[in-house]
Design an enzyme around this catalytic site. Structure first.
Site, mmCIF file in Angstrom:
data_model
loop_
_atom_site.group_PDB
_atom_site.id
_atom_site.type_symbol
_atom_site.label_atom_id
_atom_site.label_comp_id
_atom_site.label_asym_id
_atom_site.label_seq_id
_atom_site.Cartn_x
_atom_site.Cartn_y
_atom_site.Cartn_z
ATOM 1 N N GLY A 46 50.922 3.040 64.720
ATOM 2 C CA GLY A 46 52.318 2.573 65.200
ATOM 3 C C GLY A 46 52.221 1.191 66.080
ATOM 4 C CB CYS A 47 49.787 -0.846 68.163
ATOM 5 S SG CYS A 47 49.788 0.726 69.355
ATOM 6 C CB THR A 48 49.624 -1.770 62.618
ATOM 7 O OG1 THR A 48 48.255 -1.880 63.237
ATOM 8 C CG2 THR A 48 49.608 -2.840 61.530
#
Length: 155
Positions: A46-48
């Site tokens: 998700g953060c990527t």
């Protein structure tokens, strides 16, 4: 639990190390608008996705007068690995002691898979040229969030 910021609040000052261990302060961006986004961990799906979305739209945002800073509890070494692996262009800062995360209301209780846990609350704070909070968005989704910000800001 940390207090959430509201539009009109003065954005808490910070100085944190980036992926190259260079100190970056919010005050370095005075006179420009800054999108400060808080995410749980580098090198996670998700953060990527969120960091890549910001990178893909960086020119558009910069052209509209916005700088972008991503803050997570990661150490600079992990941020450098994240930046290099994903070819990220956004400024990534590490806040391992979570003081800045807490001062922005981006650390505390949250729901994760139906359980209440304590951790980073995915949040985005838009700071105006004077250092005041223009928008404070909490519990945002990693996917589609950048497009929503661009639309909401009228860019």
């Amino acid at each position: 639990m940390s207090e959430r910021l509201q539009p009109g609040d003065v954005a808490p000052a910070f100085t944190l190390p980036d992926a190259d261990c260079t100190e970056v302060s919010l005050s370095d961006h005075k006179g420009r608008k800054v999108i400060v986004y808080f995410y749980p961990a580098a090198l996670t799906p998700g953060c990527t996705k969120q960091a890549c979305d910001f990178t893909d739209n960086l020119e558009l945002l910069a052209g509209a007068g916005y700088d972008v800073i991503g803050i997570s509890p990661d150490k600079p070494e992990k941020l450098a690995k994240f930046r290099d692996k994903e070819s990220l262009k956004v400024t990534l800062l590490g806040d391992p002691d979570k003081q800045v995360l807490e001062s922005y209301g981006a650390f505390g209780e949250k729901k994760l898979y139906g359980k209440t846990v304590v951790g980073v609350i995915r949040s985005t704070i838009v700071v105006d040229e004077e250092g005041k909070v223009e928008r404070a968005l909490y519990n945002v989704k990693a996917t589609g969030h950048v497009a929503k910000i661009i639309k909401d800001l009228g860019i």
